[in-house]
Write a protein that holds these residues in place. Sequence first.
Motif, mmCIF file in Angstrom:
data_model
loop_
_atom_site.group_PDB
_atom_site.id
_atom_site.type_symbol
_atom_site.label_atom_id
_atom_site.label_comp_id
_atom_site.label_asym_id
_atom_site.label_seq_id
_atom_site.Cartn_x
_atom_site.Cartn_y
_atom_site.Cartn_z
ATOM 1 N N THR A 115 0.826 -1.209 0.000
ATOM 2 C CA THR A 115 0.000 0.000 0.000
ATOM 3 C C THR A 115 0.862 1.262 0.000
ATOM 4 O O THR A 115 0.418 2.327 -0.452
ATOM 5 C CB THR A 115 -0.956 0.032 1.200
ATOM 6 O OG1 THR A 115 -0.202 0.059 2.415
ATOM 7 C CG2 THR A 115 -1.861 -1.199 1.202
ATOM 8 N N HIS A 118 1.356 3.076 -3.268
ATOM 9 C CA HIS A 118 0.218 3.771 -3.871
ATOM 10 C C HIS A 118 -0.178 4.979 -3.018
ATOM 11 O O HIS A 118 -1.122 4.918 -2.230
ATOM 12 C CB HIS A 118 -0.962 2.808 -4.002
ATOM 13 C CG HIS A 118 -0.649 1.585 -4.800
ATOM 14 N ND1 HIS A 118 -0.675 1.565 -6.170
ATOM 15 C CD2 HIS A 118 -0.271 0.336 -4.411
ATOM 16 C CE1 HIS A 118 -0.348 0.353 -6.609
ATOM 17 N NE2 HIS A 118 -0.095 -0.402 -5.558
ATOM 18 N N PRO A 119 0.537 6.087 -3.155
ATOM 19 C CA PRO A 119 0.198 7.286 -2.374
ATOM 20 C C PRO A 119 -1.138 7.868 -2.816
ATOM 21 O O PRO A 119 -1.578 7.670 -3.956
ATOM 22 C CB PRO A 119 1.357 8.238 -2.695
ATOM 23 C CG PRO A 119 1.812 7.818 -4.058
ATOM 24 C CD PRO A 119 1.659 6.325 -4.080
ATOM 25 N N GLU A 120 -1.764 8.587 -1.923
ATOM 26 C CA GLU A 120 -3.049 9.210 -2.251
ATOM 27 C C GLU A 120 -2.834 10.349 -3.239
ATOM 28 O O GLU A 120 -2.011 11.230 -3.010
ATOM 29 C CB GLU A 120 -3.726 9.731 -0.994
ATOM 30 C CG GLU A 120 -5.107 10.305 -1.239
ATOM 31 C CD GLU A 120 -5.816 10.682 0.053
ATOM 32 O OE1 GLU A 120 -6.929 11.247 -0.030
ATOM 33 O OE2 GLU A 120 -5.263 10.426 1.137
ATOM 34 N N TRP A 252 -4.129 5.115 -9.418
ATOM 35 C CA TRP A 252 -4.020 6.570 -9.213
ATOM 36 C C TRP A 252 -5.137 7.316 -9.942
ATOM 37 O O TRP A 252 -5.830 8.150 -9.359
ATOM 38 C CB TRP A 252 -2.647 7.014 -9.705
ATOM 39 C CG TRP A 252 -2.404 8.497 -9.770
ATOM 40 C CD1 TRP A 252 -2.818 9.358 -10.754
ATOM 41 C CD2 TRP A 252 -1.667 9.291 -8.830
ATOM 42 N NE1 TRP A 252 -2.370 10.635 -10.495
ATOM 43 C CE2 TRP A 252 -1.666 10.631 -9.320
ATOM 44 C CE3 TRP A 252 -1.002 9.007 -7.649
ATOM 45 C CZ2 TRP A 252 -1.024 11.660 -8.649
ATOM 46 C CZ3 TRP A 252 -0.361 10.045 -6.978
ATOM 47 C CH2 TRP A 252 -0.375 11.361 -7.467
ATOM 48 N N ARG A 255 -8.672 6.633 -8.541
ATOM 49 C CA ARG A 255 -8.866 7.307 -7.248
ATOM 50 C C ARG A 255 -9.150 8.798 -7.438
ATOM 51 O O ARG A 255 -9.965 9.387 -6.721
ATOM 52 C CB ARG A 255 -7.632 7.106 -6.361
ATOM 53 C CG ARG A 255 -7.418 5.674 -5.915
ATOM 54 C CD ARG A 255 -6.189 5.535 -5.030
ATOM 55 N NE ARG A 255 -6.465 5.987 -3.671
ATOM 56 C CZ ARG A 255 -5.530 6.012 -2.700
ATOM 57 N NH1 ARG A 255 -4.292 5.659 -2.976
ATOM 58 N NH2 ARG A 255 -5.866 6.413 -1.487
ATOM 59 N N ARG A 256 -8.487 9.416 -8.421
ATOM 60 C CA ARG A 256 -8.752 10.824 -8.690
ATOM 61 C C ARG A 256 -10.178 11.013 -9.214
ATOM 62 O O ARG A 256 -10.875 11.970 -8.830
ATOM 63 C CB ARG A 256 -7.757 11.379 -9.710
ATOM 64 C CG ARG A 256 -6.312 11.423 -9.224
ATOM 65 C CD ARG A 256 -5.477 12.392 -10.042
ATOM 66 N NE ARG A 256 -5.786 13.777 -9.689
ATOM 67 C CZ ARG A 256 -5.409 14.832 -10.400
ATOM 68 N NH1 ARG A 256 -4.747 14.653 -11.547
ATOM 69 N NH2 ARG A 256 -5.725 16.049 -10.021
ATOM 70 N N GLY A 259 -12.550 10.655 -6.371
ATOM 71 C CA GLY A 259 -12.531 11.877 -5.558
ATOM 72 C C GLY A 259 -13.390 12.967 -6.176
ATOM 73 O O GLY A 259 -14.089 13.704 -5.463
ATOM 74 N N VAL A 287 -6.650 -0.012 -1.099
ATOM 75 C CA VAL A 287 -6.080 1.306 -0.809
ATOM 76 C C VAL A 287 -7.124 2.406 -0.718
ATOM 77 O O VAL A 287 -6.805 3.527 -0.306
ATOM 78 C CB VAL A 287 -5.022 1.687 -1.876
ATOM 79 C CG1 VAL A 287 -3.859 0.714 -1.860
ATOM 80 C CG2 VAL A 287 -5.637 1.767 -3.265
ATOM 81 N N GLU A 288 -8.363 2.114 -1.093
ATOM 82 C CA GLU A 288 -9.415 3.138 -1.127
ATOM 83 C C GLU A 288 -10.639 2.655 -0.362
ATOM 84 O O GLU A 288 -11.005 1.480 -0.433
ATOM 85 C CB GLU A 288 -9.801 3.443 -2.577
ATOM 86 C CG GLU A 288 -10.846 4.531 -2.748
ATOM 87 C CD GLU A 288 -10.295 5.929 -2.539
ATOM 88 O OE1 GLU A 288 -11.106 6.854 -2.344
ATOM 89 O OE2 GLU A 288 -9.057 6.105 -2.572
#
Length: 412
Positions: A115, A118-120, A252, A255-256, A259, A287-288
Amino acid sequence: MLERLRRIRSDGEKSATLLSDIPVGAMLGSVPRSVGFGVRSYVRSLRAERRNYPDMPTVFPTPGLVSAAFLDELVVAFMSTGRLSPAPADAIRIRDEVAEAVGKFRAEAFLDDPTLFHPEPPPLTDPVVRGKLYGTIGYEQLAFDSGYTPWPGIPGATRWQAAGANQRVWAYVLRHPGKPRPWLVNLHGFGMGRPSDLAAFRSARLHRDFGINVMHVVLPMHGPRKASRTQDAPFVSFDYLGNVHGLAQAVWDVRRAIGWARHQGATAVGVHGLSLGAYVAALLAGVEDLDCVVVGVPSVDMAWVMSHHVPDDVEREVRAAGLLGAEAEAVHRVVSPLAVTPRVPVERRFVYAGLADRMATPQQAYRLWKHWEEPSVCWYRGSHIGAMWNRQSRRFVDDALTSSGIGRRNAW
């Protein structure tokens, strides 16, 4: 009607092109493999007590089921042509890059806790939104810069970033005006990523009947993000660092997009992935924070995919180059769904798989199902490419969305 005829003609031309690109030997090899599947399935159905996967049902090999398996084998033969046949010089380069990357991952503790790899991502607030039409389906097209940057020092990063078209992310959205609603994010399979996915996933029906907003995010190197032939950045191939960068960027980018949906007032977010999209969805679940995750016909072990589908005529060479061993597993660990713990509650995890799947094979879904603590699962009688048309799998997806609160038929 004219639009439908044009699509049929286009699909026929694409199928003819696909068949013409398959070497005759690979095409002929699909026949014994399909027959072998039928024989093994028949034997397993007679020896239920001696099965390797006792929790997974057997399937009796009817002629229709063997034919469906044959179509899967043809697609595998097409995908393996070139993509899974690296040149000797490339195999040596990949071996050296993998060794360097594994050392880097180990030093950064990414292998201990994937994890961390995989940065936010930063929030997405201002995508370009344009109204579009696909057939009779009106939708919004979102476009935004990915912003993904590989970790410093990882081999293949420059090569990956050089694919300019891939740095722009596209998404196809169906939204209801008015008060906030749940969102479903659909993630497509390998070779997809066009507005036609709206029809393939039945998104207009879900949007209308379930009263939800639906978004399709185009994965890296697919659809309008596909690199030109002059750019060398393969994704899902023996170029293992391309796999790593591709899957990391996929997480990535999605996730964007999620968001942004939350910024629009999403009351809940569910993710449904198919095939390659299922791999991304399963990794994303680690991760989310999601309200629901549904994966269909998933592959969850990229090293296994390479080893299982490598053409017979190049297997000895890639094995000699060290591309099918422990290092292959190690370099993919940072993007493995089996190496992360899902953050989605077990009652909101869902898996469906075809018992005649010759591309991912149901054993891949079984491994994820076990890793996910045996959540709700659907073992349907069918193949990989038939997943989107199978009534049992479609009903399973509908029930998953309903039971997890993402949508309810005619609720709005």
